[in-house]
Design an enzyme around this catalytic site. Structure first.
Site, short mmCIF file in Angstrom:
data_model
loop_
_atom_site.label_atom_id
_atom_site.label_comp_id
_atom_site.label_asym_id
_atom_site.label_seq_id
_atom_site.Cartn_x
_atom_site.Cartn_y
_atom_site.Cartn_z
N ASN A 121 0.81 -1.23 0.00
CA ASN A 121 0.00 0.00 0.00
C ASN A 121 0.85 1.28 0.00
OD1 ASN A 121 0.84 0.57 2.62
ND2 ASN A 121 -0.84 -0.57 3.54
N ILE A 122 0.16 2.39 -0.01
CA ILE A 122 0.85 3.69 -0.15
C ILE A 122 1.77 3.99 1.03
CG2 ILE A 122 -0.97 4.69 -1.60
CD1 ILE A 122 -1.86 6.29 0.91
N CYS B 40 -7.41 -2.53 -7.05
CA CYS B 40 -6.73 -2.66 -5.77
C CYS B 40 -7.81 -2.38 -4.73
CB CYS B 40 -5.53 -1.73 -5.68
SG CYS B 40 -5.84 -0.05 -6.24
N SER B 41 -7.64 -1.34 -3.92
CA SER B 41 -8.73 -1.01 -3.01
C SER B 41 -9.68 -0.02 -3.68
CB SER B 41 -8.18 -0.42 -1.71
OG SER B 41 -7.36 -1.38 -1.07
N ASP B 42 -9.16 1.18 -3.96
CA ASP B 42 -10.02 2.17 -4.59
C ASP B 42 -9.76 2.32 -6.09
OD1 ASP B 42 -11.69 3.09 -2.44
OD2 ASP B 42 -9.84 3.81 -1.52
N ARG C 163 -2.43 1.68 -7.13
CA ARG C 163 -1.81 0.51 -7.76
C ARG C 163 -2.47 0.16 -9.09
NH1 ARG C 163 -1.82 -2.56 -1.96
NH2 ARG C 163 -3.50 -1.09 -1.61
N ARG D 257 -1.73 12.86 -2.69
CA ARG D 257 -0.48 12.11 -2.68
C ARG D 257 0.73 13.03 -2.66
NH1 ARG D 257 -3.36 8.95 -1.07
NH2 ARG D 257 -4.40 7.25 -2.18
#
Lengths: 637, 654
Positions: B364-365, B426-428, B432, B472
């Site tokens: 993850n980030i 990925c998640s949102d 990724r 980000r």
């Protein structure tokens, strides 16, 4: 030219047709094998080469795809090489054939190239030596040039297995007499090919004239002279018949300690400073002998300290530098990283690649060699000092450092002929004990004899192509060799400062590729020489990529420019018709792989290679890894 | 704007000396050969010894890439003071200037004058033996800290420490007397973090004009048409015209022909933040597709949604293959499972019979952010010497690069081989996922390897699909520790660089292009990377009120071209994602260190460019010769070329 012997024609000894079978278990291959029509495969023998033993129905595994594929053929052992016959080499296209090694085929392993032989017994890999009680079902050969061969023997007749395995082991491991080395029978049988163009040939340094020529070239002849005192090796067998010493040195001095303690000239810098080497005087216990040695050396130093000679800086390589053992240990570890048996092994080691590399210390050693050479270049170039390299026999680290210094400082040494002459001068005539260091005679398994000294040097070189050597090497020296440092455990602070200033100031100026070249020696700049070390590993090849992609574009452009030049010339000579376009060197540059020109046949599939091993634990970042992306934690500083 | 008297006098002397030291060149002087490819380069002076002072040190000076656009705002002409000349963009205004000691980590303290505008911090050395120049857009500043207090002793212990987003720190020592540090701190804070002070980001003040408009580079309809869309199976929908279906998606989406707008609305309820599966790329021949979305809202109870299941099956069928749809979940398996706790999850076998799910193990980030921090620790200011390789390994940075590339290779291979269509999430689906789809597209479609193609790729997969650049990067935001910040886009550019390194002839753009993009990712000079999604950009009228980065690049394309580029259609590029080939991008991550600086351009490239020029010259000469001779044949007297033009050394243009 090379002679061609043909073996394998006679009754019943025909090799099976090269059968290329994909994704089939060996059992199936075996089943089909008898049905195929047999085709003659020839063994090419060099003049004087003799076939010693052979075995049929040997399966050579193709290294990729976890050894699932194989080719049937015949495995032979001659007094020069181990060869596998069965590959269909007609698959090579023209470009590739052009770059094929004409003496050693793709499936040839010269006996001296064999590093380690393993046998597989019940899926277990064991090193093989001496007399065997049991014969393996598979033979794995690790080569000194880092190729790895897998030969399956399961379908080979038992007595043939015995013969070939013990033959190979014997001929690659048993001690050898010097006169039995293959090159002697080759030389006796082959015609003597002497160099054709005297202007453009390697200087051998085996005549007084060659040394005089080198003195003249470097303008060293003002202060140094070539001597023939060792003609016929009367004084010392270690030293070449002719060499160069300071003009004021009395020739009798050479005789005193059989050439020990004598400053021998290597090279002169444009400012007149010289790089010299000296082998240490024999170690003596009693005071009397020591006294004699001391006064002898005092005399020597007086000679070379007096004008016209510059101040001499002595660099004792035996005590202040790497030991030969360090180099050997590092290389043994390092080479193991490239002797990859299969894809799984490749990806398993990939994840810890950098620490494996670091543990081998090899790159660190390369860096220290380069750093030492830069230090010496600084003394010669910036401080106008002579440098005297000191080593026990002046034939190991002296060769290494002195040739590195010359590659950096003398653009002539970066031409193909110049580099060959340099190797001849510093390594061959410099008395480097290749026979011991490479253990060509397999005197014992004592590793201490075997040292890969010349490797740090050749990290700076690559295959010459069409007179392009100069540019290419210049570049390589900057970028391949140009990469090596560790703890700078050296000399005084002052020296460090001088070194830093010299190094930094050189690197802050635009580079003249025909002048002094200093490699980068910072950690990130020292990388593995991929084209040598990764060349046989299919997983590591980049299809249509790598440095060769730009190099071949450059070559194409050179050809185009040359063609245009010719056209213009012809116009001027008013010969109306335009010449036909010459054949291009590399037509299909885009399809070459990064391993070009080494692993030509390994580019079958255009499938991507995918890592198979998983993720290494993150350690202290585990809790971060569990967090959600959009987790907002403003308190974290 | 009037310069203060004492400063001016001192400055003038400094320049006179500096000019001499720099070989007569003013502050702009530099030599092309060693021109740095960076926006703002810490300039390394030569070794600080007297013998070096006369050497032409100016070649290390590099300033902003775009000297063309620099305007020296001439004032009344009489008071014009050279020392005050700092590069100035149209719309850029000067705020203040101060004498400071710049504590250069490589060459020690250097006395200089710093000029602060609403766009940049510019420092010029006041010392004779140093030609140092710093030119730093305020946008790269991440954090400003005061160092030392009133009781601080020791030289240069009192001042400011500025942490930048581009892998460096800047330290300035200031006088304790007066309020110079407080002033500088406040001014910098104000202009580096305008959002906290209700000030506009500089991009809205920038009045630069370029001869091309970068905002027109990406036109979604045109790009989909290039891909052959719409076709029988895929349609363009305007359901999100006003961002009512999904506020982080673009207005225009490509969806299966067989899915109605109502279907899309129902699917949206089952996908995190309504980010439904939509087409990113279609293979021109086998018609398999890359589709992107966010995770399904499965939750702890394992919820199912028939519409979503049906929708995925419709996608699967578009290429008339019987094979299953391949779903690549970019996350590590455990994370995907853990996401169920917060309502997310992944497509289970039971619910999605015709799909095959693989996890790609990309972290993850937060992991990426920490990894990059570790990279900075080992390269700045000093490069870790004794254990470089193991230190590099312990950052995991290249390992992450390897995993991202490996994932993208898998996506590309699936599609290129025609095995099946691929759905990536990925998640949102904005970090990724964007990395994977854009890298796979770069591998598959040579169009994206051209300069404009790459701009379109970034504009499409990253900007329009809602990679949260504002969060980000934290444009103009003072909260340096915000957990939303992460170098995801940098990681993508690094992957592109790794590919260009492995395939040096496959990309039209050069390294400088990539570094320029990264520089302006932070600089806030252009509107390109501002805001999190298209709807926000539209609200702020970004395309009307700011300049696009692509305007700068496309109006000066030659600078960003790779001379070795060979256009090849339909060639799939598979990089080798092995540590044996991955390298730390030294020219980006270690570019501030003068010792590490690589040769620019490299000798092979230099040689090639020379040959290219030579070839062009020869071709021209041949044409001249041909013209001359053909003209001479019918009637020599009317030949336009005199006899001298036959000589090789004459180069006359017709």
């Amino acid at each position: 030219m090379l002679g061609k012997g043909v073996v394998g024609g006679g009754g019943g000894t025909k090799a099976p047709k090269p059968s290329f079978v994909s994704y089939v278990r060996p059992e199936e291959i075996h089943a089909n094998e008898k049905e195929v029509t047999e085709k003659e495969v020839t063994l090419h023998l060099l003049p004087g080469e003799q076939l010693l033993c052979e075995a049929s129905t040997v399966l050579k595994y193709v290294q990729e795809d976890s050894c699932q594929r194989g080719i049937y053929g015949k495995l032979v052992c001659t007094d020069f090489k181990i060869a596998f016959l069965g590959d269909d080499e007609s698959a090579l296209d023209n470009d590739e054939a052009q770059f094929k090694n004409k003496v050693i085929g793709e499936n040839d392993i010269t006996l001296h190239c064999v590093d380690q032989i393993y046998g597989v017994f019940d899926e277990k890999k064991k090193p093989l030596f001496g007399q065997l009680k049991k014969y393996p079902e598979k033979l794995i050969i690790h080569c000194k040039d880092l190729r790895v061969f897998h030969f399956g023997l399961r379908y080979t007749k038992e007595e043939e297995v015995k013969r070939i395995v013990s033959g190979i082991i014997h001929h690659t491991q048993a001690p050898k007499l010097l006169k039995r080395l293959f090159l002697f029978s080759y030389a006796a049988a082959a015609q003597n090919n002497t160099a054709t163009d005297p202007k453009n040939h390697t200087v051998m340094f085996d005549t007084l004239k060659d040394w005089c020529w080198e003195l003249e070239r470097t303008k060293g002849n003002v202060k140094y002279k070539a001597v023939s005192v060792n003609e016929g090796y009367k004084v010392c067998v270690r030293l070449p018949a002719y060499f160069v010493v300071p003009i004021s040195l009395p020739e009798e001095d050479v005789l005193r300690f059989q050439g020990h303690g004598i400053p021998i000239w290597c090279w002169s810098c444009h400012n007149g400073c010289a790089l010299l080497k000296m082998s240490a005087l024999p170690k003596e216990q009693d005071d009397g002998s020591l006294q004699i040695q001391k006064s002898f050396l005092d005399g020597i130093y007086k000679t070379i300290h007096r004008p016209p000679y510059e101040i001499v800086k002595t660099e004792d390589l035996s005590t202040n530098f790497l030991s030969l053992q360090d180099i050997q240990t590092a290389y043994s570890k390092f080479k193991q990283l490239f002797l990859i048996d299969n894809s799984t092994e490749f990806w398993d080691t990939d994840i810890k690649w950098f620490s494996l590399l670091e543990n081998s210390s090899w790159l660190d050693i390369i860096r220290r060699c380069l750093k030492k050479a830069i230090e010496i270049a600084e003394c010669l170039e910036a401080q106008n000092m002579n440098v005297l390299l000191l080593e026990e026999n002046a034939s190991d680290l002296c060769c290494l450092i002195s040739s590195l210094v010359q590659v950096m400082m003398d653009p002539h040494c970066r031409t193909r002929v110049g580099f060959q002459s340099l190797v001849q001068k510093e390594w061959i005539m410099g008395g480097h004990c290749f026979l011991d260091r490479c253990n060509h005679l397999r005197q014992s398994d004592k590793e201490e004899h075997q040292r890969q000294l010349s490797l740090p040097l050749t990290q700076s070189k690559s295959s010459p192509k069409r007179g392009f050597f100069r540019e290419e090497t210049d570049h390589l020296i900057k970028n391949l060799l140009g990469k090596r440092i560790s703890k700078l455990i050296n000399s005084s602070d002052e020296l460090q400062d001088n070194f830093r200033e010299f190094y930094d100031s050189w690197h802050s100026k635009p580079t003249d590729y025909h002048g002094l070249l200093l490699p980068h020696i910072e950690g990130p700049e020292i990388k593995v020489w991929a084209q040598r070390y990764l060349r046989w590993i299919p997983e590591a090849q980049i299809l249509g990529g790598g440095r060769v992609a730009t190099m071949s574009k450059l070559l194409e452009m050179m050809e185009e420019v040359e063609r245009l030049q010719e056209k213009i010339e012809e116009r001027h000579h008013s010969q109306g018709a335009l010449p036909a376009e010459g054949p291009s060197l590399l037509r299909s540059s885009a399809r070459l792989s990064s391993l070009f020109p080494f692993a030509l046949l390994q580019r079958h599939s255009s499938k991507p290679v995918l890592p198979t091993s998983g993720w290494k634990a993150l350690g202290d970042e585990d809790d971060l890894a569990k967090r959600e992306d959009e987790f907002v934690d403003l308190g974290d500083v | 704007m009037l310069p203060r008297q004492p400063a001016r006098g001192g400055g003038r002397r400094a320049v006179a000396r500096g000019g001499a030291a720099a070989g007569g060149g003013p502050w702009r002087g530099r030599s092309g050969a060693r021109e740095a490819s960076s926006l703002a380069t810490a300039v390394a002076p030569g070794p600080r010894v007297s013998s070096m002072a006369s050497a032409p040190t100016s070649k290390y000076n590099s300033h902003s890439l775009e000297n063309e656009s620099i305007k020296r705002t001439s004032r009344d002409g009489v008071n014009w003071d050279l020392s005050e000349a700092v590069p100035r963009l149209p719309g850029e205004t000067r705020i203040t200037d101060k004498e400071v000691i710049y504590i250069c980590p490589f060459n020690g303290p250097i006395k200089g004058r710093v000029y602060i505008t609403n766009y940049r911090l510019y420092l010029r050395s006041l010392e004779t033996d140093s030609a140092l120049i710093l030119d730093v857009p305020l946008g790269v500043i991440s954090r400003i800290e005061k160092m030392g207090g009133a009781t601080s002793r020791g030289e240069n212990s009192y001042g400011l420490d500025i942490t930048c987003k581009d892998m460096r720190n800047l330290r300035f020592a200031l006088k304790q007397e007066g309020h110079s540090r407080r002033d500088m701190f406040e001014i910098l804070t104000r202009y580096a973090f305008p959002l906290a002070h209700s000030l506009p980001i500089f991009a809205f003040l920038n009045e630069e004009k370029f001869n091309v408009d970068g905002w027109t580079v990406y036109n979604p309809v045109e790009e989909y048409r290039r891909q052959g869309l719409p076709n029988h199976h895929w349609r363009i929908t305007f359901i999100n015209k006003c961002y009512e279906l999904c506020d982080t998606y673009p207005a225009l989406l490509v969806v299966p022909y067989r899915a109605s707008d109502d279907d899309l609305r129902r699917v949206a309820t089952f996908r995190s933040r309504n980010r439904i599966p939509v087409l990113s790329w279609i293979h021109p021949e086998n018609k398999t597709v890359i589709v992107r979305c966010s995770q399904p809202l499965v939750g702890m109870s394992g919820k199912r949604n028939k519409d979503d299941e049906k929708y995925l099956d419709v996608i699967r069928e578009t290429n008339r293959q019987i094979s299953k749809l391949t779903i690549y979940d970019a996350r590590p398996n455990v994370n995907a499972v853990a996401n169920k706790a917060t309502g997310g999850g992944y497509e289970s076998d039971d619910a999605y019979h015709n799909a095959e799910l693989f996890f790609l193990d990309i972290h993850n980030i937060h992991v990426m952010r920490e990894s990059l921090k570790k990279v900075k620790d080992i390269v700045y200011p000093n490069v870790e010497e004794s254990h470089w390789l193991s230190s590099l390994e312990s950052t995991h940075w290249l390992e992450h690069i390897k995993l991202v590339l490996t994932g993208a290779i898998q996506v590309a291979d699936r599609v290129s081989s025609g095995k099946s269509s691929v759905l990536v999430h990925c998640s949102d689906g904005w970090d990724r996922t964007a990395q994977l789809t854009s890298l796979a597209m770069l591998m598959l479609d040579s169009f994206y390897r051209s300069i404009e193609g790459f701009e379109i790729l970034v504009q499409k997969e990253w900007i329009s699909f809602g990679h949260k650049f504002a969060s980000r990067i934290g444009h103009g935001d003072k909260n340096h520790a915000d957990a939303d910040r992460s170098p995801i886009f940098l990681q993508f550019i690094d992957c592109v660089w790794q590919m260009s390194k492995q395939f040096p002839t496959a990309f039209e753009f050069n390294e400088r292009f990539l570094i320029t993009i990264l520089d302006h990712l932070y600089s806030c000079r252009f509107g390109t990377f501002l805001y999190n999604c298209e709807s926000a950009r539209e609200k702020q009228k970004v395309t009307e009120r700011t300049v696009s980065l692509w305007s700068l690049i496309n109006s000066n394309k030659d600078k960003f071209k790779n001379p070795f580029y060979t256009k090849e259609i339909n060639r799939v590029l598979y990089p080798v994602a092995s540590m044996r080939h991955l390298e730390l991008w030294v020219n980006y991550y270690i570019r501030w260190n003068p010792r590490i600086k690589q040769q620019q351009p490299n000798p092979v490239e230099q040689r090639y460019v020379e040959l290219l020029a030579l070839r062009d010259e020869y071709i021209q000469r041949l044409e001249e010769l041909q013209l001359a001779s053909s003209a001479k044949l019918p009637d020599p007297s009317t030949s336009p070329a005199g006899p001298s033009q036959m000589m090789p050394h004459v180069r006359t243009h017709f």
